[in-house]
Design a protein around this motif. Structure first.
Motif, mmCIF file in Angstrom:
data_model
loop_
_atom_site.group_PDB
_atom_site.id
_atom_site.type_symbol
_atom_site.label_atom_id
_atom_site.label_comp_id
_atom_site.label_asym_id
_atom_site.label_seq_id
_atom_site.Cartn_x
_atom_site.Cartn_y
_atom_site.Cartn_z
ATOM 1 N N VAL A 1 3.133 6.199 -5.566
ATOM 2 C CA VAL A 1 2.764 6.504 -6.963
ATOM 3 C C VAL A 1 1.630 7.571 -6.983
ATOM 4 C CG1 VAL A 1 2.000 5.551 -8.908
ATOM 5 C CG2 VAL A 1 3.638 4.400 -7.444
ATOM 6 N N THR A 2 0.649 7.422 -6.281
ATOM 7 C CA THR A 2 -0.762 8.366 -6.292
ATOM 8 C C THR A 2 -0.004 9.782 -6.124
ATOM 9 O OG1 THR A 2 -2.053 6.687 -5.516
ATOM 10 C CG2 THR A 2 -2.696 9.019 -5.309
ATOM 11 N N GLU A 3 0.866 9.909 -5.071
ATOM 12 C CA GLU A 3 1.294 11.158 -4.555
ATOM 13 C C GLU A 3 2.271 11.897 -5.592
ATOM 14 O OE1 GLU A 3 0.009 12.926 -1.668
ATOM 15 O OE2 GLU A 3 0.969 14.680 -2.695
ATOM 16 N N PHE A 4 3.421 11.037 -5.805
ATOM 17 C CA PHE A 4 4.674 11.609 -6.441
ATOM 18 C C PHE A 4 4.485 11.390 -7.950
ATOM 19 C CE2 PHE A 4 5.728 11.557 -1.883
ATOM 20 C CZ PHE A 4 6.302 12.543 -1.800
ATOM 21 N N GLY A 5 3.757 10.303 -8.605
ATOM 22 C CA GLY A 5 3.879 9.924 -9.952
ATOM 23 C C GLY A 5 4.371 8.601 -10.097
ATOM 24 N N SER A 6 5.646 8.290 -9.254
ATOM 25 C CA SER A 6 6.228 7.280 -9.378
ATOM 26 C C SER A 6 7.259 6.860 -8.141
ATOM 27 C CB SER A 6 7.110 6.977 -10.779
ATOM 28 O OG SER A 6 7.991 7.852 -10.674
ATOM 29 N N TYR A 7 7.566 5.789 -8.066
ATOM 30 C CA TYR A 7 8.700 5.690 -6.912
ATOM 31 C C TYR A 7 10.030 6.552 -7.170
ATOM 32 C CZ TYR A 7 12.079 3.590 -3.575
ATOM 33 O OH TYR A 7 13.249 3.623 -2.860
ATOM 34 N N GLU A 8 10.349 6.450 -8.473
ATOM 35 C CA GLU A 8 11.559 7.081 -8.916
ATOM 36 C C GLU A 8 11.405 8.729 -8.633
ATOM 37 O OE1 GLU A 8 10.019 4.665 -10.620
ATOM 38 O OE2 GLU A 8 11.452 3.125 -10.138
ATOM 39 N N MET A 9 10.025 9.310 -8.956
ATOM 40 C CA MET A 9 10.067 10.493 -8.691
ATOM 41 C C MET A 9 10.188 10.964 -7.182
ATOM 42 S SD MET A 9 9.333 12.643 -11.427
ATOM 43 C CE MET A 9 8.474 13.735 -11.156
ATOM 44 N N PRO B 1 0.682 -1.304 -0.004
ATOM 45 C CA PRO B 1 0.128 0.139 -0.058
ATOM 46 C C PRO B 1 0.802 1.324 0.200
ATOM 47 C CG PRO B 1 -0.845 -1.697 1.666
ATOM 48 C CD PRO B 1 0.547 -2.201 1.339
ATOM 49 N N LEU B 2 2.018 1.156 0.625
ATOM 50 C CA LEU B 2 2.692 2.169 0.596
ATOM 51 C C LEU B 2 3.284 2.802 -0.681
ATOM 52 C CD1 LEU B 2 4.519 4.470 2.004
ATOM 53 C CD2 LEU B 2 6.407 3.031 2.615
ATOM 54 N N LEU B 3 3.936 1.841 -1.548
ATOM 55 C CA LEU B 3 4.165 2.091 -2.884
ATOM 56 C C LEU B 3 3.005 2.654 -3.694
ATOM 57 C CD1 LEU B 3 6.312 2.095 -4.990
ATOM 58 C CD2 LEU B 3 5.659 -0.183 -5.736
ATOM 59 N N ALA B 4 1.993 2.079 -3.545
ATOM 60 C CA ALA B 4 0.819 2.637 -4.113
ATOM 61 C C ALA B 4 0.541 4.108 -3.707
ATOM 62 C CB ALA B 4 -0.579 1.898 -3.891
ATOM 63 N N ALA B 5 0.564 4.492 -2.383
ATOM 64 C CA ALA B 5 0.560 5.755 -2.023
ATOM 65 C C ALA B 5 1.546 6.866 -2.504
ATOM 66 C CB ALA B 5 0.442 5.943 -0.302
#
Ligand SMILES: [Fe+2]
Length: 197
Positions: free
Chosen positions: A99-107, A93-97
């Motif tokens: 991605v929702t907030e920043f666009g991607s993990y990389e961002m 769920p953290l990765l999903a959050a």
């Protein structure tokens, strides 16, 4: 009840931070715990004796947040480091959050590193605001200023010079890269699931 310094010696031998640096850093952390307890005790004494409104009462109360956050942020920081190489669980769920907030993990990673490289000493924290259910990368200039009230720290990075100068000189970027590969995502994901469940 006094606060007790936690033991983080299991980190000795980790990738990117020498034993000398870690031991010095643990000592510094223990100083915050000792000082918080001392201040707390003095202030309780002053309250019992009715010594309100004195310069000492005011200044010691102002200092209390500095010592508390210095203690607690180091616990979050050491607590989110590991010897094992890890990455965030793709199904979490953290990765999903993120991605929702920043666009991607990389961002998120890019932003977090860029903030950690900002000039000045302090902390960078990935905070979760439970009211808006949002994530923020937050720059904390000193322990006691800039926190998001009511938000929970998920990832904590120490960018005071004592955190890296022994091993990296002024090359803070290299330190940041190393720390980002030594994050304990099991702990970080747990911090997140503790607040969303
Ligand atoms: Fe520190």
């Amino acid at each position: 009840m006094e606060y007790e310094a936690k033991n983080f010696e299991h980190l000795i031998g980790m990738n990117g931070l020498s034993e000398k640096l870690l031991r010095n850093h643990f000592t510094l952390y223990q100083g915050y715990v000792t000082n918080f307890n001392k201040l707390d005790q003095i202030l309780q004494g002053m309250e019992k004796e009715g010594k309100f409104g004195t310069p000492e009462f005011t200044e010691l109360n102002r200092r209390l947040g500095w010592e508390f956050n210095g203690m607690r942020l180091h616990e979050y920081y050491f607590g989110n480091l590991t010897k094992e190489s890890q990455s965030i669980d793709a199904q979490s769920p953290l990765l999903a959050a993120i991605v929702t907030e920043f666009g991607s993990y990389e961002m998120w990673d890019k932003d977090f590193k860029a903030m950690s490289a900002m000039r000045g000493i302090g902390w960078v924290i990935l905070y979760h605001d439970p009211l808006a259910k949002r994530l923020f990368n937050v720059w904390i200039n000193e322990h006691d200023a800039g926190h998001f009230a009511g938000a929970t720290p998920l990832v904590v990075m120490d960018v005071f010079e004592h955190a890296y100068i022994t091993d990296y000189g002024i090359n803070r970027k290299e330190y940041i890269e190393k720390i980002m590969t030594s994050l304990d995502w099991t702990v970080i994901m747990q911090r997140f699931s503790n607040i969303i469940n």
